[in-house]
Structure formats: structure tokens, C-alpha cells
Scaffold this motif. Structure first.
Motif, short mmCIF file in Angstrom:
data_model
loop_
_atom_site.label_atom_id
_atom_site.label_comp_id
_atom_site.label_asym_id
_atom_site.label_seq_id
_atom_site.Cartn_x
_atom_site.Cartn_y
_atom_site.Cartn_z
N ALA A 182 1.79 10.64 -3.52
CA ALA A 182 1.73 11.33 -2.20
C ALA A 182 3.79 11.30 -1.64
N GLU A 220 0.89 -1.49 0.13
CA GLU A 220 0.31 -0.03 -0.21
C GLU A 220 0.81 0.81 -0.20
N ARG A 221 2.24 1.01 0.76
CA ARG A 221 2.73 2.29 0.81
C ARG A 221 3.58 2.77 -0.58
N VAL A 278 4.34 8.79 3.20
CA VAL A 278 3.25 7.41 3.36
C VAL A 278 3.87 7.53 5.12
N SER A 309 1.92 4.45 8.15
CA SER A 309 1.13 3.43 8.73
C SER A 309 0.80 3.53 10.53
N ARG A 364 1.74 2.01 -3.20
CA ARG A 364 0.97 2.02 -4.68
C ARG A 364 0.66 3.81 -4.05
N ALA A 365 0.92 4.31 -2.83
CA ALA A 365 0.74 5.69 -2.40
C ALA A 365 1.19 6.89 -3.29
#
Length: 144
Positions: free
Chosen positions: A11, A2-3, A14, A16, A5-6
Motif C-alpha cells: 500500500a 495493521e498500518r 494507510v 485509519s 502490515r498494509a
């Protein structure tokens, strides 16, 4: 996953969950440090654009003033030319008037001399009559 992808989506950073507040504040300070040069650059660009617009306005004012100055010079030249033409017309009229006055004075003098001549003629006629009348009376006296 997810990091990454962001970050790929744009972004800047990131974080978490769960996160610690110290890490959050450190990341905010880091983002602000990275953002500060961009902000200064944007501000300088804004100032440069403002100064450029002011310079363009000043140049337009100078050009308008210069054009206005040219118009003033043209107006001044037109006034001078009209003044010279007016003075020339006035001088010409004065010359014509002077010539007319001289002609009129000559005609008056001529008439005056003719009147004197008529007066002299009348005096001569009178003298001639008197002389003729005297001769007639002398001749009448001489006849027996």
C-alpha cells in the motif's frame, strides 16, 4: 500493527478509521503529486516508443524506396542494353540487306549485259548472213 502490515503488503498509504475528510483529501493530493512524475515519465516513454516506431517505419520506407530506385536503375540499364542490341541487329540486317541488294544489282547488270551481248550476236549473225548471202549472189553472178 495493521498500518505497518498494509504498507509491507504494498500500500502507498494507510488511513485509519475514523478519519477526517480533510486528512483524506490531503493524502489524495500527496499521492497525486508523487504519481505525477511517474505519469509524465510513462507518457514520455510512450511518446518515445511511438516516435521510434515511426522512425523505423520511415527507415523501412526509405530502404524500400532505395531498393525500388535500384530496381528502376537496373530496369533502365536493361532497356538501354536491349535497345543497343536491337539497334546493332538492325544495322547488321541493313548491312546484309545492302550487300544482298548490291549482289542482286550486280547479277541483274550481268544478265542485262549478257542480253545485250546476245542481241549484238544476233545482229552480227544477221549481218554475216546478209554479207554471206551477198557474197553468194556475187559469186553466182560471176560464174558464166
Amino acid at each position: 500493527m495493521e498500518r505497518s502490515r498494509a504498507l509491507d503488503l504494498g500500500a502507498d498509504d494507510v488511513l485509519s478509521i475514523p478519519f477526517e475528510s480533510a486528512e483524506l483529501f490531503a493524502r489524495i493530493r500527496a499521492q497525486l503529486r508523487e504519481k505525477a512524475p511517474d505519469d509524465r515519465l510513462r507518457s514520455e516513454v510512450r511518446d518515445a516508443r511511438r516516435k521510434e516506431h515511426e522512425a523505423e517505419a520511415a527507415l523501412a520506407a526509405i530502404a524500400t524506396q532505395k531498393e525500388s530506385g535500384k530496381q528502376r536503375w537496373w530496369a533502365l540499364w536493361i532497356v538501354i542494353v536491349l535497345s543497343v542490341v536491337g539497334a546493332g541487329i538492325a544495322v547488321r540486317n541493313a548491312q546484309v540487306s545492302s550487300k544482298s541488294n548490291a549482289k542482286l544489282a550486280l547479277q541483274v547488270e550481268t544478265l542485262h549485259s549478257e542480253i545485250l551481248s546476245e542481241r549484238h550476236l544476233l545482229e552480227r549473225v544477221q549481218k554475216t548472213r546478209e554479207a554471206g548471202g551477198q557474197e553468194l549472189s556475187d559469186s553466182v553472178k560471176k560464174q558464166p
